[in-house]
Design a protein around this motif. Structure first.
Motif, PDB file in Angstrom:
ATOM      1  N   ASP A 171       0.832  -1.203   0.000  1.00 21.02           N
ATOM      2  CA  ASP A 171       0.000   0.000   0.000  1.00 21.02           C
ATOM      3  C   ASP A 171       0.867   1.254   0.000  1.00 21.02           C
ATOM      4  N   GLU A 172       2.017   1.145   0.616  1.00 19.17           N
ATOM      5  CA  GLU A 172       2.973   2.250   0.645  1.00 19.17           C
ATOM      6  C   GLU A 172       4.368   1.656   0.770  1.00 19.17           C
ATOM      7  N   MET A 173       5.327   2.228   0.043  1.00 19.53           N
ATOM      8  CA  MET A 173       6.714   1.771   0.138  1.00 19.53           C
ATOM      9  C   MET A 173       7.619   2.980   0.276  1.00 19.53           C
ATOM     10  N   VAL A 174       8.412   2.980   1.326  1.00 24.27           N
ATOM     11  CA  VAL A 174       9.392   4.025   1.584  1.00 24.27           C
ATOM     12  C   VAL A 174      10.763   3.419   1.311  1.00 24.27           C
ATOM     13  N   ILE A 175      11.623   4.174   0.638  1.00 26.05           N
ATOM     14  CA  ILE A 175      12.989   3.703   0.386  1.00 26.05           C
ATOM     15  C   ILE A 175      13.936   4.580   1.201  1.00 26.05           C
ATOM     16  N   ALA A 176      14.547   3.988   2.212  1.00 28.21           N
ATOM     17  CA  ALA A 176      15.494   4.695   3.074  1.00 28.21           C
ATOM     18  C   ALA A 176      16.877   4.685   2.433  1.00 28.21           C
ATOM     19  N   GLU A 177      17.680   5.652   2.806  1.00 29.46           N
ATOM     20  CA  GLU A 177      19.043   5.751   2.272  1.00 29.46           C
ATOM     21  C   GLU A 177      19.967   4.680   2.836  1.00 29.46           C
ATOM     22  N   ASP A 178      19.804   4.330   4.117  1.00 30.22           N
ATOM     23  CA  ASP A 178      20.684   3.349   4.753  1.00 30.22           C
ATOM     24  C   ASP A 178      19.912   2.602   5.841  1.00 30.22           C
ATOM     25  N   LEU A 179      20.566   1.629   6.453  1.00 32.48           N
ATOM     26  CA  LEU A 179      19.892   0.802   7.455  1.00 32.48           C
ATOM     27  C   LEU A 179      19.493   1.590   8.697  1.00 32.48           C
ATOM     28  N   ALA A 180      20.312   2.557   9.101  1.00 27.22           N
ATOM     29  CA  ALA A 180      19.974   3.369  10.274  1.00 27.22           C
ATOM     30  C   ALA A 180      18.692   4.166  10.020  1.00 27.22           C
ATOM     31  N   GLN A 181      18.588   4.760   8.842  1.00 23.06           N
ATOM     32  CA  GLN A 181      17.378   5.516   8.497  1.00 23.06           C
ATOM     33  C   GLN A 181      16.175   4.574   8.411  1.00 23.06           C
ATOM     34  N   ARG A 182      16.404   3.372   7.902  1.00 21.05           N
ATOM     35  CA  ARG A 182      15.323   2.384   7.796  1.00 21.05           C
ATOM     36  C   ARG A 182      14.778   2.036   9.177  1.00 21.05           C
ATOM     37  N   LYS A 183      15.679   1.751  10.125  1.00 20.46           N
ATOM     38  CA  LYS A 183      15.240   1.412  11.485  1.00 20.46           C
ATOM     39  C   LYS A 183      14.469   2.569  12.113  1.00 20.46           C
ATOM     40  N   ALA A 184      14.966   3.780  11.932  1.00 21.34           N
ATOM     41  CA  ALA A 184      14.305   4.949  12.502  1.00 21.34           C
ATOM     42  C   ALA A 184      12.911   5.130  11.900  1.00 21.34           C
ATOM     43  N   GLU A 185      12.791   4.909  10.605  1.00 24.20           N
ATOM     44  CA  GLU A 185      11.501   5.059   9.929  1.00 24.20           C
ATOM     45  C   GLU A 185      10.526   3.960  10.356  1.00 24.20           C
ATOM     46  N   LEU A 186      11.003   2.738  10.501  1.00 28.34           N
ATOM     47  CA  LEU A 186      10.145   1.655  10.987  1.00 28.34           C
ATOM     48  C   LEU A 186       9.622   1.979  12.389  1.00 28.34           C
ATOM     49  N   LEU A 187      10.493   2.457  13.240  1.00 27.06           N
ATOM     50  CA  LEU A 187      10.080   2.814  14.601  1.00 27.06           C
ATOM     51  C   LEU A 187       9.085   3.978  14.571  1.00 27.06           C
TER      52      LEU A 187
END
Length: 176
Positions: free
Chosen positions: A75-91
């Motif tokens: 339904d929605e897909m976000v593409i983070a720049e790196d793993l740290a940003q990914r974890k922060a966005e998931l949280l």
């Protein structure tokens, strides 16, 4: 509820796929949203398929170097720049967090969210879903840390150890 789930993108046996499928179905049937790593492989695919089949929403948070493996029909897909940003966005996008079976990446995610909660940088419920006894060793270690004074708050306030998906979801609903 937006339920953030950390888990493996590896193809694994039934002792792990069956609980992932069951938990995904419960998320979907409950009208909840899965917030996950966005992968179209392994357990990430299994849980996402089950959520979607049961009527739930999917919010993926992939990362640039894995975007070719991202689920196309989320339904929605976000593409983070790196793993740290990914974890922060998931949280950030999750109301509650569930750690399912996984490798070093999942363990990294689990310890980071526990560390952030320990320092009261978030107050979201965290569940370790202990499928097939996968997290028995981690639970033992965390209990020892608690007993020996390494944690500034009781372990029961930090994480809940669930035996199955129904137990995990019941705990989350009780907390919200």
């Amino acid at each position: 509820m937006n339920i953030g789930v950390f888990l493996s993108a590896a193809d694994l046996g039934e002792q792990y796929t069956v609980p992932a499928r069951e938990f995904g179905r419960l998320i979907g049937e409950g009208g909840h949203t899965l917030v996950w790593g966005g992968s179209e492989s392994g357990l990430m695919k299994v849980v996402a398929d089950s959520v979607q089949e049961a009527g739930g929403r999917l919010v993926g948070v992939s990362v640039v170097f894995l975007q070719d493996k991202a689920r196309a029909n989320a339904d929605e897909m976000v593409i983070a720049e790196d793993l740290a940003q990914r974890k922060a966005e998931l949280l950030r996008r999750s109301d509650a967090l569930v750690v399912m079976v996984g490798g070093a990446g999942t363990l990294d995610e689990a310890t980071e969210i526990l560390e952030l909660k320990k320092h009261r940088l978030h107050a979201k419920p965290v569940v370790l879903l202990n499928s097939a006894g996968f997290y028995d060793g981690l639970e033992l270690q965390l209990r020892r840390m608690d007993a020996e004074g390494f944690l500034p708050l009781p372990l029961s306030e930090l994480v809940y150890f669930a035996t199955d998906g129904a137990d995990a979801l019941a705990y989350l609903q009780e907390q919200m």
